[in-house]
Design an enzyme around this catalytic site. Structure first.
Site, PDB file in Angstrom:
ATOM      1  CG  ASP A  56      67.700  62.810  28.845  1.00  0.00           C
ATOM      2  OD1 ASP A  56      68.646  63.166  28.095  1.00  0.00           O
ATOM      3  OD2 ASP A  56      67.783  63.151  29.932  1.00  0.00           O
TER       4      ASP A  56
ATOM      5  CE  LYS B  81      70.030  63.320  33.251  1.00  0.00           C
ATOM      6  NZ  LYS B  81      69.386  62.273  32.395  1.00  0.00           N
TER       7      LYS B  81
END
Length: 280
Positions: free
Chosen positions: A110, A73
């Site tokens: 997210d 990420k």
């Protein structure tokens, strides 16, 4: 700028290491079926940080996007042309969309996925919250809490280094973060919202400490599910938001960004995820 249509054969995938457990292919493929995208495919690839640059550089124009899990990420950010403000706020990209003119745009679904999952369970605003853990998911939780929590957030961590990290994220995100030692983690249960961001098994010993009539627990795990903490929480009458809720809501946003079609079929994606977990 060239244009594309969703009728074209397009590819997408989730990358990470380890990746064999990922439910993302199940969710995205279910969405493609519902949306009539018979020429679209979604796969998974075992890719670590060292292999990521070559993988991304090797993608051709048929690729619509990538989903990224740990440990990629942050590693992906230098490979992108643009990063959204949401992703930049936590230095974490879980979604890459390839535009028609060849640009790579990184986003973080997210954070809005967490907010959507909590809203679905009736959590719109809270006066305070607690976070169990201090990893990458905890920083995303703080970003989500910055939008729904009007008071302090207490992070329960195992070391002063982690405590400093969480306080630093709080300053960056505009959240009043206070820290406490993990040994006192049962104190988190007094908060109206508790977000558990730790790996499987970490919170099991805390299940016996869940009080009567607790608030809301958001446990980001989806396998194994339910966790002992989530089971104890529900048994005491508290509301529980699970990891599958988060996974589905963030995947909905990924599908919409990659395909350009809205709304993504939330119910069908959730059902596919539940079936896949039940069969494991």
């Amino acid at each position: 700028m060239t244009t594309r249509t969703v009728a074209e054969a397009r590819r997408a995938a989730v990358l990470g290491s380890p990746i064999a457990h990922s439910l993302s292919p199940v969710l995205h493929r279910a969405a493609y079926r519902e949306l009539g995208l018979g020429t679209w495919s979604y796969d998974r690839f075992e890719v670590d940080e060292a292999a990521l640059p070559a993988f991304v550089e090797g993608l051709d124009a048929s690729w619509a996007g990538l989903s990224l899990t740990m440990p990629l990420k942050r590693a992906v950010i230098p490979l992108l042309d643009e990063v959204t403000a949401t992703a930049a706020s936590v230095e974490a990209v879980n979604t890459v969309v390839f535009t028609a003119d060849g640009r790579r745009v990184g986003d973080n679904t997210d954070i809005p996925g967490m907010i959507a999952a909590m809203r679905e369970r009736g959590v719109e605003k809270v006066e305070s919250a607690a976070v169990l853990g201090a990893g990458a998911t905890a920083s995303s939780a703080l970003a989500a809490l910055s939008l729904i929590c009007t008071g302090p957030v207490t992070a329960y961590v195992r070391s002063e280094a982690r405590a400093q990290e969480m306080r630093g994220w709080g300053e960056r995100l505009g959240v009043d973060v206070r820290t406490a030692d993990w040994a006192d983690a049962a104190g988190a249960f007094e908060a109206p919202l508790v977000v558990a961001t730790t790996p499987a098994g970490t919170t099991d010993a805390l299940a016996a400490a869940v009080p009567g009539a607790p608030g809301t627990l958001f446990d980001v795990l989806y396998e194994p599910w339910p966790t002992p903490l989530a089971t104890a929480w529900g048994a005491q009458g508290g509301a529980v938001v699970g990891g599958l809720d988060l996974l589905v809501h963030q995947a909905v946003l990924q599908v919409e960004q990659m395909t350009g079609l809205t709304p993504a079929p939330l119910a069908a994606m959730r059902e596919a995820g539940e079936r896949a977990l039940a069969s494991r």
